[in-house]
Design a protein around this motif. Sequence first.
Motif, PDB file in Angstrom:
ATOM      1  N   GLY A  71       0.805  -1.202   0.000  1.00  0.00           N
ATOM      2  CA  GLY A  71       0.000   0.000   0.000  1.00  0.00           C
ATOM      3  C   GLY A  71       0.842   1.258   0.000  1.00  0.00           C
ATOM      4  O   GLY A  71       2.074   1.212   0.048  1.00  0.00           O
ATOM      5  N   ILE A 129      -2.400   1.587  -7.252  1.00  0.00           N
ATOM      6  CA  ILE A 129      -2.632   0.160  -7.430  1.00  0.00           C
ATOM      7  C   ILE A 129      -2.631  -0.252  -8.901  1.00  0.00           C
ATOM      8  O   ILE A 129      -2.328  -1.405  -9.236  1.00  0.00           O
ATOM      9  CB  ILE A 129      -3.967  -0.247  -6.770  1.00  0.00           C
ATOM     10  N   GLY A 144      -2.995  -6.118   3.348  1.00  0.00           N
ATOM     11  CA  GLY A 144      -4.045  -5.216   2.912  1.00  0.00           C
ATOM     12  C   GLY A 144      -4.070  -5.010   1.414  1.00  0.00           C
ATOM     13  O   GLY A 144      -5.124  -5.090   0.767  1.00  0.00           O
ATOM     14  N   ARG A 145      -2.914  -4.736   0.820  1.00  0.00           N
ATOM     15  CA  ARG A 145      -2.849  -4.517  -0.628  1.00  0.00           C
ATOM     16  C   ARG A 145      -3.157  -5.812  -1.390  1.00  0.00           C
ATOM     17  O   ARG A 145      -3.756  -5.770  -2.468  1.00  0.00           O
ATOM     18  CB  ARG A 145      -1.478  -3.955  -1.011  1.00  0.00           C
ATOM     19  N   ASP A 167      -6.835  -6.106  -1.639  1.00  0.00           N
ATOM     20  CA  ASP A 167      -7.349  -5.125  -2.601  1.00  0.00           C
ATOM     21  C   ASP A 167      -7.182  -5.636  -4.035  1.00  0.00           C
ATOM     22  O   ASP A 167      -8.092  -5.506  -4.862  1.00  0.00           O
ATOM     23  CB  ASP A 167      -6.613  -3.795  -2.437  1.00  0.00           C
ATOM     24  N   LEU A 168      -6.036  -6.200  -4.329  1.00  0.00           N
ATOM     25  CA  LEU A 168      -5.786  -6.723  -5.674  1.00  0.00           C
ATOM     26  C   LEU A 168      -6.694  -7.899  -5.998  1.00  0.00           C
ATOM     27  O   LEU A 168      -7.156  -8.051  -7.135  1.00  0.00           O
ATOM     28  CB  LEU A 168      -4.315  -7.139  -5.799  1.00  0.00           C
ATOM     29  N   TYR A 169      -6.965  -8.728  -5.002  1.00  0.00           N
ATOM     30  CA  TYR A 169      -7.862  -9.865  -5.239  1.00  0.00           C
ATOM     31  C   TYR A 169      -9.283  -9.384  -5.523  1.00  0.00           C
ATOM     32  O   TYR A 169      -9.971  -9.928  -6.399  1.00  0.00           O
ATOM     33  CB  TYR A 169      -7.840 -10.800  -4.025  1.00  0.00           C
ATOM     34  N   GLN A 170      -9.729  -8.386  -4.795  1.00  0.00           N
ATOM     35  CA  GLN A 170     -11.069  -7.855  -5.019  1.00  0.00           C
ATOM     36  C   GLN A 170     -11.198  -7.196  -6.392  1.00  0.00           C
ATOM     37  O   GLN A 170     -12.288  -7.126  -6.953  1.00  0.00           O
ATOM     38  CB  GLN A 170     -11.420  -6.849  -3.916  1.00  0.00           C
ATOM     39  N   GLN A 171     -10.075  -6.741  -6.958  1.00  0.00           N
ATOM     40  CA  GLN A 171     -10.069  -6.155  -8.292  1.00  0.00           C
ATOM     41  C   GLN A 171      -9.855  -7.209  -9.387  1.00  0.00           C
ATOM     42  O   GLN A 171      -9.669  -6.861 -10.553  1.00  0.00           O
ATOM     43  CB  GLN A 171      -8.952  -5.104  -8.387  1.00  0.00           C
ATOM     44  N   ASP A 223      -7.010 -10.272   8.498  1.00  0.00           N
ATOM     45  CA  ASP A 223      -6.583 -10.288   7.097  1.00  0.00           C
ATOM     46  C   ASP A 223      -5.954 -11.627   6.732  1.00  0.00           C
ATOM     47  O   ASP A 223      -6.170 -12.143   5.633  1.00  0.00           O
ATOM     48  CB  ASP A 223      -5.579  -9.164   6.840  1.00  0.00           C
TER      49      ASP A 223
END
Length: 469
Positions: free
Chosen positions: A109, A113, A132-133, A136-140, A167
């Motif tokens: 982070g 991204i 955390g990052r 985020d990448l998985y959700q994208q 997490d």
Amino acid sequence: MSFANFPLSPELQKAISEQGYNEPSPIQKESIPAILTGKDVMAAAQTGTGKTAGFTLPLLQLLQQGQKAKANQVRALILTPTRELAAQVAQSVATYGKHTALSSEVVFGGVKINPQMMKLRAGCDVLIATPGRLLDLYQQNAIKFSQLEVLVLDEADRMLDMGFIRDIKKIMALLPKQRQNLLFSATFSPEIKALAKDLVHSPIEISVTPQNSTAKTIEQTVIPVDKKQKAKLLTFLIKENDWQQVLVFTKTKHGANRLTRELESQGISASAIHGNKSQGARTRALAEFKSGDIRVLVATDIAARGLDIDQLPQVVNYELPHVSEDYVHRIGRTGRAGVNGFAVSLVCADEHKLLEDIEYVIQQHVERKIEPSFEPVNPLPPSRDIRPLKKKKPKKPKKAKQPQQAHEQQAVKQGTKKSQPGKNKSPQRSRGDKPNASDKKRTTEQTKKPSRRRPYSPKKPNNHAAKNS
């Protein structure tokens, strides 16, 4: 024993020799063969003893034997608690794998991204990430884990701490069950060890040094001083001893900024690094510190796990950490790879309990030294004798209910079976026993005074009104 004795590929052996390494460290001797077996591994060793190479080399060896990563896929995932540590591990992976065809990427982070998503499109063999990052990448939909073979938790005690456990559990649910798990850390508390064992299966446990011990190459000193005199004492020590490179730890971000301004006002070049700083500012400050452009780097504990500075001579604890184990990681930034280091702690009377906790964790008294002209008005109390570390007993598993008993209890709850007479009655109490809640309720009802309100009675008809109607 040399690295040549390990069954590593010629490409890895060449990279090792280019770094000038001949003999592996104790943790590397134990961990490299264990990881190459394909089993789960839990390894604990002091900071600065080569843990990163201890899992990077066998990891790259195992990945060389498989197929390349497909689009958006990852074959090996390395999780770290901080951005600095992620960048350090990524550098190690790139250094040892430069002669191989394996690809690696690092994501964390604090930066945009989209560039990270673009790099992951082609897939990578090794991904180093902060939790955390990564989520985020998985959700994208920028990353997939169906091809994952190995999971590495670096600094596992911090990763599995309560601040990261949610997490970590989310990530575990996304990964395939058939994988190799590697947990590396400098410290393993009993609680963290219990959590770790829920994630690994029949692990090989490696511990080359006593738990929470500090390196023998580090000379530790405590200087008692009043709280208001700490900044002046630090300035005096830097100028008097001509320290050209010193890492200073504070407890808070605001404290780090305040101390940095104080040092700069005294003509000492300094910079702060903590969680409120942007990733660009943190990277720039660390680069300036390594190159010698600034003399003092003031950091919070977020940097204790991720800073790797060659031959760092001085570490100063401006304030003692609340978590005793963090002291081990702080001073572990010096005295690395067999080089001597010096760690000094400026301790006021209010921090006496923190000092005792640290000495209990490391199982040794830290030498005290009074600095002339800085004698504290409020003296630091002497430390008590160190108690041996307690070994926590594992909790006994709860006894399972008998099938007949469980069936009867369920039937009573559902109302399909009446409880046996006399079982639900409250037991008779002796005169000296304390009444329970039901006894109090019953007593209250019995002693309740009758209401003074008159009972309701219908009104008598009005004869005069009746006559008129």
